[in-house]
Design a protein around this motif. Sequence first.
Motif, PDB file in Angstrom:
ATOM      1  N   PRO A  19     -33.181  20.510   4.225  1.00 40.14           N
ATOM      2  CA  PRO A  19     -31.810  21.029   4.389  1.00 40.14           C
ATOM      3  C   PRO A  19     -31.255  20.603   5.737  1.00 40.14           C
ATOM      4  CG  PRO A  19     -33.414  22.789   4.712  1.00 40.14           C
ATOM      5  CD  PRO A  19     -34.198  21.571   4.312  1.00 40.14           C
ATOM      6  N   ILE A  20     -30.054  20.010   5.738  1.00 38.92           N
ATOM      7  CA  ILE A  20     -29.486  19.527   7.008  1.00 38.92           C
ATOM      8  C   ILE A  20     -28.325  20.389   7.500  1.00 38.92           C
ATOM      9  CG2 ILE A  20     -30.249  17.148   6.673  1.00 38.92           C
ATOM     10  CD1 ILE A  20     -27.344  16.494   5.812  1.00 38.92           C
ATOM     11  N   CYS A  21     -27.761  21.249   6.640  1.00 35.49           N
ATOM     12  CA  CYS A  21     -26.710  22.157   7.101  1.00 35.49           C
ATOM     13  C   CYS A  21     -26.379  23.145   5.994  1.00 35.49           C
ATOM     14  CB  CYS A  21     -25.440  21.411   7.527  1.00 35.49           C
ATOM     15  SG  CYS A  21     -24.639  20.463   6.214  1.00 35.49           S
ATOM     16  N   THR A  39     -34.706  13.885  11.149  1.00 30.73           N
ATOM     17  CA  THR A  39     -36.124  14.012  11.483  1.00 30.73           C
ATOM     18  C   THR A  39     -36.580  15.464  11.442  1.00 30.73           C
ATOM     19  OG1 THR A  39     -35.569  14.095  13.848  1.00 30.73           O
ATOM     20  CG2 THR A  39     -36.085  11.942  12.910  1.00 30.73           C
ATOM     21  N   GLY A  40     -35.660  16.390  11.101  1.00 35.39           N
ATOM     22  CA  GLY A  40     -36.009  17.797  10.948  1.00 35.39           C
ATOM     23  C   GLY A  40     -35.791  18.652  12.168  1.00 35.39           C
ATOM     24  N   ALA A 196     -27.649  12.627  15.318  1.00 38.15           N
ATOM     25  CA  ALA A 196     -28.700  11.622  15.442  1.00 38.15           C
ATOM     26  C   ALA A 196     -29.850  12.182  16.278  1.00 38.15           C
ATOM     27  CB  ALA A 196     -28.141  10.351  16.078  1.00 38.15           C
ATOM     28  N   PRO A 197     -31.011  11.533  16.266  1.00 35.91           N
ATOM     29  CA  PRO A 197     -32.113  11.978  17.134  1.00 35.91           C
ATOM     30  C   PRO A 197     -31.741  11.886  18.604  1.00 35.91           C
ATOM     31  CG  PRO A 197     -32.919  10.500  15.425  1.00 35.91           C
ATOM     32  CD  PRO A 197     -31.422  10.438  15.374  1.00 35.91           C
ATOM     33  N   GLY A 198     -32.514  12.569  19.442  1.00 38.14           N
ATOM     34  CA  GLY A 198     -32.228  12.614  20.871  1.00 38.14           C
ATOM     35  C   GLY A 198     -32.290  11.255  21.524  1.00 38.14           C
ATOM     36  N   ASP A 199     -31.295  10.954  22.370  1.00 36.13           N
ATOM     37  CA  ASP A 199     -31.234   9.682  23.087  1.00 36.13           C
ATOM     38  C   ASP A 199     -30.139   9.812  24.144  1.00 36.13           C
ATOM     39  OD1 ASP A 199     -31.027   7.101  24.035  1.00 36.13           O
ATOM     40  OD2 ASP A 199     -31.235   6.176  22.055  1.00 36.13           O
TER      41      ASP A 199
END
Length: 261
Positions: A19-21, A39-40, A196-199
């Motif tokens: 589930p993303i939202c 990525t959860g 997006a993933p952390g960056d």
Amino acid sequence: MRAGLTAGHSITITVGDLPICTYAYGAALPRLARLRTLTGAPLASTLTWTPPHADPGRADHLTLTELSATASTATVAHHLRWSAVDEWRSLTAALAGTDTWLLLFENTLTNVSGRPLPLTGPSLSLTGTTTTSSAARTDWRAAYDPEFTLVVVDDTANLRHPPRWPSGLSPAPFSTGAVTLEADRTVAFRYAVVVAPGDHDPGRASALAALGRDALAGPLPTVTRGHVCRNEHPRRGPIHRTRTRVLLRQCENHDGTPPTA
């Protein structure tokens, strides 16, 4: 992707089994929460939108008009009523690569109060982010965390584009002065939110903002919307040229049978 009804007049969007939202469309203040990266990683952010005028009151959900999904997108649209305005709202989640997804938020707002309505307040609020505030006018802002990068992009056809961002990822188009929405007139708002993933690389944030701009540009449907308040966009074309087909269908065509919820 899948979009399914869950308890409490809400809808959860999933990618595979993740589930993303969750969108609480039946709440007094409809909100998108429980956001996750692909990525959860959970985000502490909650996205809300209220009519940008004094004392908007609570939202009354009227009908769920769209609930659909494909392999790469999921769309929720509904009709709701506030104290002074009538709103049609659409949220479309879409995959934007192997580790990134985006949300396209768009709505139309009609003044049904019977009197001129000054638009003075914020339009969209994304809480739980750690970015610093800024008084600069820009079309996007990013928030960074070790687990995610979050970018909000303002559409070029929005009122007072580009907006100021005095409170993190919450654009404030009317911070420099009110705009009056006359009785029975309609105005539109659109935003892209990229997850997006952390960056912490500013170059990556710029690339994510470009993804948001591309999503907002989209196809240009040729649907006439003569009741839209075009005078609020003197330097750009009619608002309908950047509306998606989903929201246009819900605003213009009331013959279809909506899903029940």
